[in-house]
Design a protein around this motif. Structure first.
Motif, short mmCIF file in Angstrom:
data_model
loop_
_atom_site.label_atom_id
_atom_site.label_comp_id
_atom_site.label_asym_id
_atom_site.label_seq_id
_atom_site.Cartn_x
_atom_site.Cartn_y
_atom_site.Cartn_z
N GLY A 32 41.87 43.31 52.04
CA GLY A 32 41.15 42.06 52.18
C GLY A 32 39.86 41.99 51.39
O GLY A 32 39.14 40.98 51.46
N GLY A 33 39.51 43.03 50.64
CA GLY A 33 38.26 43.07 49.90
C GLY A 33 38.41 42.71 48.44
O GLY A 33 39.45 42.20 47.99
N LEU A 34 37.36 42.97 47.68
CA LEU A 34 37.38 42.71 46.24
C LEU A 34 38.36 43.64 45.54
O LEU A 34 38.49 44.81 45.89
CB LEU A 34 35.98 42.92 45.64
N SER A 35 39.01 43.11 44.52
CA SER A 35 39.88 43.94 43.69
C SER A 35 39.05 44.90 42.86
O SER A 35 37.89 44.62 42.51
CB SER A 35 40.71 43.04 42.77
N GLY A 36 39.62 46.04 42.54
CA GLY A 36 38.96 46.99 41.65
C GLY A 36 39.06 46.59 40.20
O GLY A 36 38.54 47.29 39.33
N PHE A 37 39.72 45.47 39.92
CA PHE A 37 39.87 44.96 38.55
C PHE A 37 39.46 43.49 38.54
O PHE A 37 39.15 42.92 39.59
CB PHE A 37 41.32 45.12 38.09
N THR A 38 39.42 42.88 37.37
CA THR A 38 39.17 41.45 37.33
C THR A 38 40.37 40.70 37.89
O THR A 38 41.51 41.14 37.74
CB THR A 38 38.88 40.98 35.89
N LYS A 39 40.10 39.56 38.51
CA LYS A 39 41.17 38.83 39.19
C LYS A 39 40.85 37.35 39.18
O LYS A 39 39.82 36.92 39.72
CB LYS A 39 41.31 39.36 40.62
N ARG A 40 41.72 36.57 38.60
CA ARG A 40 41.47 35.14 38.44
C ARG A 40 41.22 34.44 39.78
O ARG A 40 40.36 33.55 39.87
CB ARG A 40 42.66 34.47 37.74
N ALA A 41 41.96 34.82 40.80
CA ALA A 41 41.82 34.15 42.10
C ALA A 41 40.49 34.46 42.77
O ALA A 41 40.12 33.80 43.75
CB ALA A 41 42.97 34.55 43.02
N GLU A 42 39.76 35.42 42.26
CA GLU A 42 38.54 35.89 42.91
C GLU A 42 37.30 35.13 42.46
O GLU A 42 36.37 34.93 43.24
CB GLU A 42 38.38 37.38 42.61
N SER A 43 37.26 34.73 41.20
CA SER A 43 36.05 34.11 40.67
C SER A 43 36.35 33.41 39.35
O SER A 43 37.18 33.88 38.56
CB SER A 43 34.96 35.17 40.45
#
Length: 641
Positions: A101-112
């Motif tokens: 449920g936390g931040l991905s360890g990589f870049t992620k379009r759905a995150e920001s």
């Protein structure tokens, strides 16, 4: 102890717009605080550390100079993006990195919106940034595409394919080469910094443009000579001739930890009217944290650690990892057979081939981030009579699927594929999950596909691979430690396409492939307690199937269930096809397939991931009981009682 550091300046920065409001002389302090925040956060969560520490100043400078998110910043792989996440509105969640449920360890379009392109596989950034740049150009809107790519990622052909096409973007494409390991440039000093500022300045570019216009009026031989003289002069002074030949304007090398050098160069490139530009930035992995500087390899990816001492949390002692078991088994085979060699694609420690290289340095090959080349290289070795083992993570082998098909399978060459990280992988999430290898390999003619149920089985399967000369063969095994089963003193050569009965019953048959066998046996215990006599089979092979065993189990049990750590189209699909071909479906067969769901699962603890995927013992029991309830009256009455 991992107390949060004092970060008075960083506390004022939530978004890049806040960063741009700072004075240039404040940026060094901001970078220092940002580095301490990264160290503190990763000390709590674990994750990739050295790479992120190496780009703290670069991340600060990029967001200070460029108009992100309108300018699209693409991080190659993305494992160095923790400082970027802190500066782009996610600092309040940075201690949830790689957690469920936390931040991905990589870049992620759905995150920001500041993550315009997801990554986690190498060497894709230039292609993606080129796409953003050309899209802005076609739409007549401002916005640049900025790719930050590590020197190791430049070993992949895709990076050069993108650069070869980069002229389409004009001055909207900027590639930043983060040189932190390969030492492909002279040491950075005052002269190189001065040259970088000079050749990226408006004045120099203006003079250069004037010289070009004048040169065009010269006869063609003199015009060509003038152009090459310009390129040669800058190539001799700074390197970069290769990039110039690909159509890039090369600037560098630049000290990636000196903001007084970085920011003027980035500003010059931002405002330049030239075509695509490549900035060569030299950085140090682990910069600013002594333990990471001293051992960059050990601090590339870390467990939770004590910030003061740098001591990483150690897992309690237990069975060896599957990777270690594979490495030791392969070394034992190589001692018996001089024709065995091993290939990996930039993952020697991750695949265990670093140990093999220590024992047999002339028979170990790390080809860099070049999976396609690795597979075809192995095919060439096999065609000449060697016995190559190509050790690649499941998720990375996807990048070489065309080579597996055309260069190995069609020619029926005996390349041995050791597929590490098969199945779900926990904190690395969907980008690194080994979900598809059963499906994409078992569909190929000539291919043999095995899956180890435990570490002892893996030893037998490595030996079977070594002895198999009749075509390509693959063995898959998961991340993590084995089960602690007794290890064989002498490995056994398995009969191709033959499974084994682990537990004999009469009513329910569970057909397992891989390390779900442990859960299948737990489920059998529960079913037996409910009065259901249960057979558990370890099929061992996804291809070829043990047709005789499967037919017997399907025709002598009331319900049969297949279970695997792979996506739809794998073992279950092949068993269903076999049942259809044998006409068993027409006889009211109760056959259920259990496999990974048709989604990309986010990161979490592996046991949670498998429970969510309904691939644990409880799900097996539920699947069996549900199938029995739909049977005719009287069948499965023991379970319903």
């Amino acid at each position: 102890m991992n107390d949060r550091p004092s970060t008075p300046l960083l506390d004022q920065v939530i978004w890049p717009s806040d960063l741009r409001a700072l004075k240039p002389e404040q940026l060094d302090q901001l970078a220092d605080e940002l580095r301490q925040e990264v160290i503190s956060a990763v000390g709590v969560t674990g994750g990739h550390l050295g790479s992120g520490l190496g780009v703290v100043e670069l991340t600060t400078a990029i967001h200070y100079v460029f108009d992100t998110p309108n300018d699209k910043l693409v991080w190659d792989v993305g494992h160095q993006c923790y400082p970027h996440k802190i500066l782009t509105g996610r600092r309040d969640r940075i201690r949830t990195l790689r957690q469920g449920g936390g931040l991905s360890g990589f870049t992620k379009r759905a995150e920001s919106e500041y993550d315009p392109f997801g990554a986690a596989h190498s060497s894709t950034s230039i292609s993606a940034a080129l796409g953003f740049a050309v899209a802005s150009k076609l739409a007549g809107k401002p916005g640049k595409g900025i790719a930050v790519i590590g020197d190791g990622a430049m070993s992949a052909g895709m990076a050069y394919e993108a650069m070869n096409n980069a002229r389409e973007a004009g001055n909207r494409l900027i590639v930043i080469l983060n040189d932190n390991d390969m030492s492909i440039a002279p040491p950075v000093g005052g002269l190189s910094a001065y040259l970088a500022r000079l050749v990226s300045s408006r004045e120099f570019l203006g003079l250069r443009d004037l010289a070009k216009r004048l040169a065009r009026r010269l006869p063609r031989p003199l015009h060509n000579a003038a152009r090459k003289t310009d390129e040669f002069a800058r190539g001799m002074a700074m390197g970069g001739t290769l990039f110039e030949e690909l159509g890039f304007y090369y600037v560098g090398p630049v000290d990636g930890h000196n903001l007084d050098q970085l920011i003027p160069v980035l500003e010059n490139v931002r405002d330049a009217a030239e075509g695509p530009c490549l900035i060569h930035v030299v950085t140090q992995k682990g910069k600013g944290y002594a333990p990471a500087e001293a051992a960059a390899d050990k601090y590339h990816g870390v467990q939770k650690f004590d910030v003061i001492t740098g001591t990483q949390a150690k897992a309690p002692p237990g069975p060896p990892s599957y990777t270690t078991v594979f490495a030791n088994a392969l070394i034992a085979e190589a001692r018996r057979d001089d024709s065995i060699c091993a290939i990996t694609a930039a993952m020697p420690s991750g695949t265990g081939l670093d140990k093999f290289a220590q024992a047999f340095p002339t028979r170990a090959f790390d080809v860099g981030i070049a999976e396609q080349h690795a597979v075809t290289f192995a095919a060439g070795l096999a065609a000449k009579g060697m016995r190559p083992f190509c050790a690649i993570y499941s998720t990375f082998l996807q990048r070489a699927y065309d080579q597996v098909v055309h260069d190995v399978a069609i020619q029926n060459l005996p390349v041995r594929f050791a597929i590490d990280r098969a199945g779900l992988v926990g904190a690395d999430g969907s980008t690194h999950a080994g979900s598809f290898d059963i499906t994409y390999l078992a569909t190929l003619p000539n291919m043999v596909v095995m899956a180890a149920a435990d570490e002892a089985e893996l030893v037998h399967m490595v030996h079977t691979c070594a002895m198999h000369d009749d075509g390509p063969i693959a063995v898959r095994y998961p991340r993590g430690n084995g089960l602690g089963v007794p290890m064989p003193e002498i490995p056994e050569r398995l009969e191709i396409g033959k499974g084994r009965i682990v537990r004999e019953g009469r009513q329910v048959a569970i057909l397992s492939l891989g390390t779900r066998l442990e859960e299948a046996l737990k489920a059998a215990d529960v079913l037996e307690a409910k009065g259901l006599s249960t057979t558990v089979a370890d099929l061992r092979f996804a291809k070829p199937l043990d047709e005789a065993m499967i037919r017997r189990l399907l025709t002598t049990h009331e319900v049969a269930v297949t279970i695997e750590e792979g996506a739809i189209g794998g073992l279950g699909a092949h068993v269903l096809t076999l049942a259809s071909d044998l006409g068993l479906i027409d006889n009211g067969l109760k056959l259920r397939t259990m496999r990974l769901p048709d989604v990309f699962q986010d990161q979490d603890k592996p046991e949670v991931q498998y429970a969510n995927a309904r691939l644990d013992a409880a799900a097996v029991v539920d699947t069996v009981l549900t199938a029995l309830r739909h049977n005719s009256p009287g069948i499965g009455s023991e379970a319903r009682a």
